[in-house]
Every structure is written in C-alpha cells, then in structure tokens.
Design an enzyme around this catalytic site. Sequence first.
Site, PDB file in Angstrom:
ATOM      1  N   PRO A   2      17.691-128.300  40.444  1.00 25.21           N
ATOM      2  CA  PRO A   2      16.874-129.142  41.320  1.00 25.21           C
ATOM      3  C   PRO A   2      15.898-128.291  42.127  1.00 25.21           C
ATOM      4  CG  PRO A   2      19.223-129.564  41.624  1.00 25.21           C
ATOM      5  CD  PRO A   2      19.108-128.346  40.790  1.00 25.21           C
ATOM      6  N   GLU A   3      14.658-128.716  42.195  1.00 25.62           N
ATOM      7  CA  GLU A   3      13.672-128.006  43.001  1.00 25.62           C
ATOM      8  C   GLU A   3      13.336-128.849  44.233  1.00 25.62           C
ATOM      9  OE1 GLU A   3      10.538-126.009  41.073  1.00 25.62           O
ATOM     10  OE2 GLU A   3      11.651-125.628  39.243  1.00 25.62           O
ATOM     11  N   ARG A 133      29.482-127.201  38.031  1.00 23.54           N
ATOM     12  CA  ARG A 133      29.549-125.738  37.971  1.00 23.54           C
ATOM     13  C   ARG A 133      29.805-125.079  39.333  1.00 23.54           C
ATOM     14  NH1 ARG A 133      24.766-123.659  34.216  1.00 23.54           N
ATOM     15  NH2 ARG A 133      25.884-121.687  34.484  1.00 23.54           N
TER      16      ARG A 133
END
Length: 291
Positions: A2-3, A133
Amino acid sequence: MPELPEVEVTRRRLVPFLVERTILRVDTTKDSYFFLTKPTELKRRLSGRKVVALTRQGKYLLAELDDATRLLLHLGMTGQLFSSAAKSVRLFSAKTRGSLPAEALPEFKADAHTHLSLHFTDGGPSVLFRDVRKFGKVALLRAGKADARLDRLGVDALAATGGDLYQAARKRKIPIKSLLLDQSVIAGIGNIYADEALFLAEVRPTRSAARVTARECEAIVRGAQRVMQRSIETGGSSISDYVSPDGSDGGYQKERKVYARKSEPCIVCDTPIKRVVIATRSTHFCPTCQP
Ligand SMILES: [Zn+2]
C-alpha cells in the site's frame, strides 16, 4: 505494498467507523513482532477510550484518543484495515468465494491473521486489522511523546513543493528515483507513483538528482501529487492484498502510464516502455519521452 493513496483512502473510509466511537474491548492474536506495544497493554489501555480523530503521516495512520495517546497503525506489505461490515470478495478464500454469490457473502469474522479487533460500546461494526505476513505494525504512543518513526519523515507528499525536492537534490549523486523514495525527504511517495511522476515530468529515473533542475523538481512533485490525488479519487490501486475499509475495489491501476507496462507502447510516442532496477526497485520509463 500500500502506498500513500491507499493509506489515505483507508483513512477516509475508516473515519466513520472509528471517530467519535468508544472502544469497549480489544481482541488480539498472541504477542509477535507485529505488536510494538504488547497485546496485554493494548487491551488494558485502549478499553474505554474514545477515538477523537484519525490522521495520517506519510504511510502511518494515527488514531488519536481522548487521553491524548495515539494508536499508530502501519499497513506494511499486506496489512488490511477494515470494518467488520465490509463485504469484499477478496477477503474470503477462493473456496468460500466460489460457493457464494457476491450478494450472499457473509460478514467477515476475525481469523488467525486478524491481529487486532476493536469492538465498540455502541455495538456497531468492529474495526479489524488483518495481516497475513505481519509486516504491519501497531503501537500505542504515549501523550506528548515523540516517536522516531514519525520524526524521521520528511514533508508529506501531498503538501510538498518542488522547492522541497530541489533543496534535497542539490549535490546528491543518487538517481532521482532513489531520492523520491527516500521517506526522510518527501514522505509517502512509493514505487508506483515515483515512476508515474517521473514520466509526467519527462525526467529519466536514472538521472543523478543533482542534475535535475528546479523547474523539473516542480514538475515531478506536481506530477506525483496529480497521480496520487487521482488514485485517491478512484479508491486507490487494488494491489495484492490491499482492501479498502468498506470492501470496495480500487480503480487506479487501470490508469497507470508506465508502471508495470514493460514492453507495452508508450501512450504518448509508442516507444516500448523500458524496465530497469534502481536500488532493488523495479523502475519503468519511456526512453523517448524521458531523455
Ligand atoms: Zn514515450
């Protein structure tokens, strides 16, 4: 990963599910590197607190609480922050997905990857932080206490000017692309938007930062803001595990001009888009438009 636009979309869509609500109870998975504040401490200190605002610094979200502490949330690579009322097909396993028509999808129930669940006193939807993760992070910051992670961030990408970039670029021999990804210079520009911004500014990503002019820095920052604003408007990019808090898909990935378009024709001049690696990051540009 995600940016900034995905984080900002998450922030905007999470506001109605968080702000002005009082936390009743907190559920977590067992302690791990995901928790910068121990789960037992989170449970104890968050219960009874009201969320007064949800702000963003770079890619960090900060839920500001009524006792002036702040809950820091970082999505990492695969973090998903959403309301339990979300009904996204991407939240469910392929098996579950295949067996149900979209309108019959059940509400999401916390699973083994749901590391943080915030339940509220009003009995409405919970807010869940799921991360397969576990590169995401949760921390409770004490009132008035500085935080090194936040302090080292440069000016926010949506507020930056060409002058900010030009100042930082002087005498730097690293590629301009690397400088754009340096979060201590401008916070929030990630790989996709750096490539897109450099294309719009017609600057080759490999060029030495020191050789980029003030006018070009202006165009790069403006370009980055344009693509990020556009991405925010269209709901962010639906990349890998990113899911917006209300479960809707992002639409921005359809508008990319160079990123992940290796060998495809440039939309301006038809030259095949080239891919190179700069500081381990995949980088895309048009050899003709970006001299
Ligand atoms: Zn071109």
